[in-house]
Write a protein that holds these residues in place. Structure first.
Motif, short mmCIF file in Angstrom:
data_model
loop_
_atom_site.label_atom_id
_atom_site.label_comp_id
_atom_site.label_asym_id
_atom_site.label_seq_id
_atom_site.Cartn_x
_atom_site.Cartn_y
_atom_site.Cartn_z
N LEU A 82 9.87 -3.61 -5.85
CA LEU A 82 9.13 -4.06 -7.04
C LEU A 82 10.00 -4.83 -8.05
CD1 LEU A 82 6.91 -0.92 -7.69
CD2 LEU A 82 6.31 -2.98 -6.42
N ARG A 83 11.03 -5.49 -7.56
CA ARG A 83 11.84 -6.31 -8.46
C ARG A 83 11.00 -7.42 -9.08
NH1 ARG A 83 15.41 -4.79 -4.51
NH2 ARG A 83 14.92 -6.52 -3.13
N GLN A 84 10.04 -7.93 -8.32
CA GLN A 84 9.18 -9.00 -8.82
C GLN A 84 8.33 -8.53 -9.99
OE1 GLN A 84 8.84 -7.48 -5.91
NE2 GLN A 84 6.75 -6.76 -5.74
N LEU A 85 8.03 -7.28 -10.04
CA LEU A 85 7.24 -6.71 -11.14
C LEU A 85 8.04 -6.79 -12.44
CD1 LEU A 85 4.58 -5.15 -11.71
CD2 LEU A 85 5.92 -3.06 -11.44
N HIS A 86 9.30 -6.45 -12.38
CA HIS A 86 10.15 -6.44 -13.56
C HIS A 86 10.53 -7.84 -14.01
CE1 HIS A 86 10.28 -2.15 -13.20
NE2 HIS A 86 10.71 -2.25 -11.95
N SER A 87 10.56 -8.78 -13.08
CA SER A 87 10.93 -10.15 -13.44
C SER A 87 9.70 -11.02 -13.74
CB SER A 87 11.76 -10.78 -12.32
OG SER A 87 11.00 -10.89 -11.14
N GLY A 88 8.51 -10.46 -13.60
CA GLY A 88 7.28 -11.19 -13.91
C GLY A 88 6.87 -12.20 -12.87
N GLU A 89 7.36 -12.05 -11.66
CA GLU A 89 7.01 -12.97 -10.58
C GLU A 89 5.74 -12.51 -9.87
OE1 GLU A 89 10.46 -12.87 -8.11
OE2 GLU A 89 11.66 -14.05 -9.50
N SER A 90 5.06 -13.45 -9.24
CA SER A 90 3.87 -13.14 -8.47
C SER A 90 4.21 -13.02 -6.99
CB SER A 90 2.82 -14.25 -8.63
OG SER A 90 2.43 -14.35 -9.98
N VAL A 91 3.36 -12.33 -6.27
CA VAL A 91 3.52 -12.20 -4.82
C VAL A 91 2.24 -12.73 -4.18
CG1 VAL A 91 3.73 -10.59 -2.89
CG2 VAL A 91 5.01 -10.20 -4.99
N ILE A 92 2.40 -13.61 -3.22
CA ILE A 92 1.26 -14.14 -2.49
C ILE A 92 1.45 -13.78 -1.03
CG2 ILE A 92 0.01 -16.22 -1.79
CD1 ILE A 92 0.96 -17.51 -4.41
N LEU A 93 0.46 -13.12 -0.47
CA LEU A 93 0.48 -12.77 0.95
C LEU A 93 -0.50 -13.69 1.67
CD1 LEU A 93 0.25 -8.89 0.50
CD2 LEU A 93 2.30 -10.24 0.91
N PHE A 94 -0.03 -14.35 2.70
CA PHE A 94 -0.92 -15.21 3.47
C PHE A 94 -0.61 -15.06 4.95
CE2 PHE A 94 2.80 -17.72 2.56
CZ PHE A 94 3.04 -18.42 3.73
N GLY A 95 -1.60 -15.35 5.74
CA GLY A 95 -1.45 -15.25 7.19
C GLY A 95 -2.81 -15.13 7.84
N PRO A 96 -2.82 -15.00 9.15
CA PRO A 96 -4.09 -14.92 9.87
C PRO A 96 -4.84 -13.62 9.56
CG PRO A 96 -2.24 -14.63 11.37
CD PRO A 96 -1.67 -14.97 10.04
N VAL A 97 -6.08 -13.63 9.92
CA VAL A 97 -6.94 -12.46 9.72
C VAL A 97 -6.44 -11.29 10.55
CG1 VAL A 97 -9.29 -11.60 10.09
CG2 VAL A 97 -8.94 -13.91 9.26
N GLY A 98 -6.45 -10.11 9.95
CA GLY A 98 -6.17 -8.89 10.69
C GLY A 98 -4.72 -8.48 10.82
N VAL A 99 -3.82 -9.13 10.11
CA VAL A 99 -2.41 -8.75 10.24
C VAL A 99 -2.00 -7.66 9.25
CG1 VAL A 99 -1.67 -10.93 11.24
CG2 VAL A 99 -1.58 -10.61 8.76
N GLY A 100 -2.84 -7.39 8.25
CA GLY A 100 -2.55 -6.31 7.31
C GLY A 100 -2.22 -6.75 5.90
N LYS A 101 -2.66 -7.95 5.53
CA LYS A 101 -2.35 -8.45 4.18
C LYS A 101 -2.95 -7.55 3.10
CE LYS A 101 -4.33 -12.36 4.97
NZ LYS A 101 -4.76 -12.24 6.36
N THR A 102 -4.19 -7.14 3.29
CA THR A 102 -4.86 -6.29 2.31
C THR A 102 -4.18 -4.93 2.22
OG1 THR A 102 -6.96 -7.41 2.71
CG2 THR A 102 -7.06 -5.25 1.66
N HIS A 103 -3.82 -4.38 3.35
CA HIS A 103 -3.14 -3.09 3.36
C HIS A 103 -1.81 -3.20 2.61
CE1 HIS A 103 -2.19 0.92 5.11
NE2 HIS A 103 -0.97 0.51 4.83
N VAL A 104 -1.05 -4.22 2.89
CA VAL A 104 0.25 -4.40 2.23
C VAL A 104 0.05 -4.61 0.73
CG1 VAL A 104 2.23 -5.95 2.01
CG2 VAL A 104 1.45 -5.24 4.28
N ALA A 105 -0.93 -5.42 0.34
CA ALA A 105 -1.19 -5.67 -1.08
C ALA A 105 -1.56 -4.38 -1.81
CB ALA A 105 -2.30 -6.71 -1.23
N GLN A 106 -2.43 -3.59 -1.20
CA GLN A 106 -2.83 -2.34 -1.83
C GLN A 106 -1.68 -1.34 -1.84
OE1 GLN A 106 -6.70 -0.69 -1.10
NE2 GLN A 106 -7.53 -2.68 -0.56
N ALA A 107 -0.87 -1.34 -0.81
CA ALA A 107 0.29 -0.43 -0.77
C ALA A 107 1.28 -0.79 -1.88
CB ALA A 107 0.96 -0.51 0.61
N LEU A 108 1.50 -2.08 -2.09
CA LEU A 108 2.38 -2.51 -3.19
C LEU A 108 1.78 -2.13 -4.54
CD1 LEU A 108 3.51 -6.02 -1.88
CD2 LEU A 108 4.89 -3.92 -1.98
N GLY A 109 0.47 -2.28 -4.64
CA GLY A 109 -0.23 -1.88 -5.87
C GLY A 109 -0.10 -0.39 -6.14
#
Length: 128
Positions: A95-122
């Motif tokens: 979570l270094r990006q959280l403290h530095s105010g940076e954004s995270v963008i997850l992209f890739g094909p359907v079904g690789v786990g982007k939503t899971h990773v985003a929610q896990a980081l959240g």
């Protein structure tokens, strides 16, 4: 129940110290058995209140985030998608990006786990 205990309970209610109120009987029993001195009794009661408040705050933040599911990086199967940069994703978990105010963008094909990773980081950010 003694008059002192009743007065103490009333005071804890008035001060809205329900964490202390919930554990008062157990802590009084410990003190009566000699397991806790005066300062120890007070310290443990204060810690009970702090623990309750932290727990309530975490629940409130999780509710406010409105996550679709309880997702963690520990529960993510990186072997299911070998092209996924596991080391990079684990690095994001710091979570270094959280403290530095940076954004995270997850992209890739359907079904690789982007939503899971985003929610896990959240979830991880909410717990910090």
């Amino acid at each position: 129940m003694s008059v002192m205990t009743t007065a103490l309970r009333d005071s804890l209610k008035t001060l809205r110290l329900s964490g202390m109120l919930d554990t008062l009987d157990a802590r009084l029993t410990q003190a009566q058995k000699g397991e806790l001195g005066h300062l120890g009794f007070l310290q443990v009661l204060c810690q009970d209140e702090i623990t309750r408040r932290e727990s309530v705050a975490l629940e409130r933040r999780l509710r406010g985030a409105r996550f679709e599911q309880q997702a963690t990086l520990e529960g993510f199967d990186f072997s299911a998608s070998p092209k996924l940069p596991a080391a990079q994703i684990r690095g994001l978990a710091a979570l270094r990006q959280l403290h530095s105010g940076e954004s995270v963008i997850l992209f890739g094909p359907v079904g690789v786990g982007k939503t899971h990773v985003a929610q896990a980081l959240g979830h991880r950010a909410v717990r910090v």
